[in-house]
Design an enzyme around this catalytic site. Structure first.
Site, short mmCIF file in Angstrom:
data_model
loop_
_atom_site.label_atom_id
_atom_site.label_comp_id
_atom_site.label_asym_id
_atom_site.label_seq_id
_atom_site.Cartn_x
_atom_site.Cartn_y
_atom_site.Cartn_z
CB CYS A 18 -1.01 -0.21 1.08
SG CYS A 18 -0.18 0.11 3.00
CG ASP A 429 1.10 10.16 -33.87
OD1 ASP A 429 1.85 11.04 -34.28
OD2 ASP A 429 1.26 8.80 -34.30
#
Length: 733
Positions: A18, A429
């Site tokens: 965590c 792109d």
């Protein structure tokens, strides 16, 4: 001992469960003598450390983390370090999966029989044995990490799981062995084994789901490194070329690159003719002609000719090595938003422990009833165990990922579903993203219809022998005419100019638009119009007269304009970012409905452009399909790859659109919005559950005759987790 003597390096770290664990690792490293800075990234499982090598060493760091319960991989070779981390994570995932399966098999009978109050001889001992097995085998990591972090005064969620299950089990075990102690004081010898077992089972399941979303983070970097060939043909002192390890190449050496091989160095061509695939840099599908004096880049793919290259930059100084470093740093700098619950646990865990202690003390002082004080304290620990909190995010994320997969949206990084909802700028792109990525002859103009039959066979035969980057598109066009190629009598190709060939006694030229040099002709007008659009133009001439012109261009993806409109209607600005020419980019953008364009951008330009947008406070999503996009994709808040594009782009990206279907991008945004809404609902109800449940467990309504026992507390805890999972499953609709 100043910073000028410091070394900065990134190490893989395993064992972190965590964000609080990441904080513990960071504190441990930062406390070491000689370490001036430590930055730990839980998402990538890495620690970037700046230290003075005369004071400490990677071995000292590894030893310190080993004592804290974590593993630092201090390999001198980055590839070996990443491979070792991948091996360890894969092994841990397999072990975790086995523990989760075993936990459910062992816990479900305990929970079902206890909650149904089904009695049979020796039931207490059977429950104790099953629960102890779950704790010692399935949940061993919680106890090891939890009590170790408690000893180091940095409690985590593991600590709360360890304490609550230990107290529940020990209290139940005491009542199993000595039931007369409780009954003699007027209390029933209750058992809370199902609470201890189910707590571990639920939390383990959440951790497994979380681990699954983070696996394979080093694959992109290994794939990038794989573009560098291991060996190359290097000229020796006698001028003979011999196979040599790339690591031994020095600047100034001559390297021979055969057809189909990857270029091992950044350098300058000294001899040879070829067309090189530089799509890893430019993203454009056309190969680039290379003649003596041209520069080439490591990792690019040589075409059909043999090149001799003088090494100008080698090893870590090449463009490919720079891309690898940038991708590594950009990936490591991300801070996943979904770790909110773990950050909250930094104060939540010690607060709950304190409340449990206060509850026990208060009941002991007020009533003098030790049994009741213990029951209330245990109830607080059990009901506060953050199962619902721990499941709130990963269950919604995993259901959202499954829903996306069925819609052709593959999610690699769970944090992308959170960040996508906050995105205000979408950078696209061109080639392979808003276009198909495969140049085709989209238009052709002939001097006359008769010339199509007269000259096509000759041109087709010549193109079959050409290494020109557009030859494949022209061959496909001639194939569509269903003609048979004519064998040329002679053939001469000049890079940068075109070809001259003779077929059946007639001399032909095939090359650039300058061959159509008659302004009044319709062939020249068409060629000039196509050039203005940024398209490629090839002109066929016979006897010095232009007889045909061909427009070679990339086609737009289906539905691209509707996709851009949907993104814009949802308040997101769309920008076209490409390495192609300005004219081409502007023309394609106008067809797609995009108004903002950045053209002629190399990989580092794309990276800086995305970084600049983020520095201005924007949340940026970047979509691309090439190796040239890898840096920008890694730098973006959310990276999207087009399926069918380069493996590197897909590995770096957090989302992949299957089949390169850009129209799925708005669907991904919608999925993100729905997933975030479910996560917020889950967290809200999980917090409400804890806020109301803890006081009830502490006995604030005991005077009214309501006392929440650990059994009901564990039932409420399980019910809260079921509610969170059920709410998450709404995403499937």
């Amino acid at each position: 001992m100043g910073k000028q003597n410091s070394v900065k390096e990134t190490f893989p770290v395993t064992g972190m469960m965590c964000a609080v664990c990441a904080g513990t690792v960071q504190k441990t490293l930062a406390s070491l003598p000689g370490v001036t800075e430590a930055d730990v990234n839980f998402a990538t499982g890495s620690a970037t450390v700046t230290w003075n090598p005369s004071v400490t060493s990677p071995d000292a760091m590894r030893h310190a983390l080993d004592e804290a319960g974590y593993v630092l991989i201090a390999e001198s070779d980055e590839a070996r370090a990443d491979a070792e981390r991948e091996r360890r994570e894969a092994a841990e995932y397999r072990r975790m999966r086995l523990r989760v399966i075993a936990a459910w098999i062992l816990s479900l009978p305990v929970a079902a029989l206890c909650m149904a109050h089904f009695h049979f001889p020796g039931e207490e001992w059977a429950y104790m044995f099953l629960t102890l097995t779950v704790m010692l085998y399935c949940g061993a990591g919680f106890f090891r990490r939890g009590f170790r972090s408690l000893a180091s005064k940095a409690p985590t969620m593991d600590t709360l799981v360890a304490i609550s299950t230990s107290v529940s089990f020990l209290f139940s075990a005491f009542n199993t062995v000595f039931p007369e102690v409780m009954t003699s004081r007027g209390h029933t010898a209750d058992m809370y084994y199902e609470g201890a077992a189910m707590i571990i089972t639920f939390v383990l399941t959440g951790k497994l789901m979380e681990m699954r979303s983070r696996r394979g983070t080093g694959a992109a970097l290994r794939a990038l490194t794989g573009l560098q060939p291991k060996t190359a043909l290097v000229a020796g002192a006698d001028g003979e070329f011999r196979e040599t390890e790339v690591s031994l190449i020095k600047t100034g050496m001559l390297v021979s690159v055969r057809p189909g091989e990857r270029i091992p160095v950044d350098g300058t061509v000294t001899s040879g003719l070829s067309a090189v695939d530089e799509s890893m840099l430019t993203g454009e599908p056309e190969r680039v002609e290379k003649t003596p004096g041209c520069t080439v880049t490591a990792g690019t793919l040589n075409g059909t000719g043999t090149l001799t290259v003088r090494a100008d930059s080698v090893g870590v100084d090449t463009e490919l090595a720079r891309i690898v470093r940038t991708v590594r740093e950009a990936q490591g700098s991300k801070a996943p938003v979904q770790r909110l619950v773990d950050r909250i646990s930094a104060w939540f865990v010690p607060t709950v422990i304190a409340v449990a202690v206060i509850t026990f003390a208060a009941w002991e002082i007020i009533s003098g009833d030790t049994a009741r004080a213990l029951v209330c304290a245990v109830s607080v620990l059990v009901i506060a165990c953050p199962c619902a909190l721990g499941l709130a995010t990963p269950t919604a994320i995993m259901v959202g990922i499954g829903r996306g997969a069925r819609r052709g949206i593959l999610v690699r990084d769970a944090s992308a579903l959170e960040l996508l909802d906050k995105t205000d700028i979408v950078v696209l792109d061109k080639t392979g993203t808003i276009t198909s990525g495969h140049p085709v002859v989209s238009d052709a103009v002939w001097e006359s219809d008769a010339d199509i039959i007269k000259y096509s066979a000759a041109a087709y035969g010549a193109e079959l022998r050409s290494t020109h980057p557009l030859a494949e598109a022209l061959c496909s066009y001639f194939q569509s005419l269903e003609i048979t190629a004519a064998e040329p009598d002679s053939f001469e190709y000049t890079p940068g100019k075109g070809m001259i060939f003779k077929t059946s006694g007639t001399t032909f030229s095939l090359g650039g638009a300058d061959l159509a040099d008659k302004p009044e002709s319709h062939i020249d007008r068409a060629a000039q119009n196509w050039l203005a659009e940024g398209a490629g133009v090839v002109v066929l001439s016979s006897g010095g007269e232009a007889v045909a012109a061909f427009k070679v261009a990339d086609s737009l993806q289906p539905g691209i304009r509707e996709t851009i409109d949907r993104l814009r209607r949802n308040g997101r600005e769309v920008i076209l970012l490409t390495g192609d020419r300005e004219a081409t980019a502007r023309h394609i953008a106008s067809l797609a409905g995009i108004t903002k364009v950045r053209a002629e951008a190399m990989p580092d330009d794309k990276y800086r452009f995305v970084a600049a947008l983020r520095n201005e406070g924007h949340t940026v999503a970047m979509a691309g399909d090439g190796i040239n996009d890898a840096e920008a994709l890694a730098e973006a808040d959310v990276s999207v790859a087009m399926g069918g594009g380069s493996d590197i782009a897909i590995e770096v990206a957090q989302l992949t659109l299957v089949g390169g279907r850009i129209s799925a991008l708005p669907e991904a945004f919608a999925l993100s919005r729905k997933t975030i809404r479910i996560i917020k609902e889950n967290l809200f109800w999980a917090f409400v559950y804890n806020v109301t449940g803890i006081p009830l467990a502490a006995g604030v309504l005991a005077s009214a005759g309501f006392l929440l026992t650990p059994m009901f507390a564990s039932a409420a805890m399980a019910l809260s987790s079921v509610c969170v999972v059920a709410n998450s499953l709404r995403l499937q609709k």
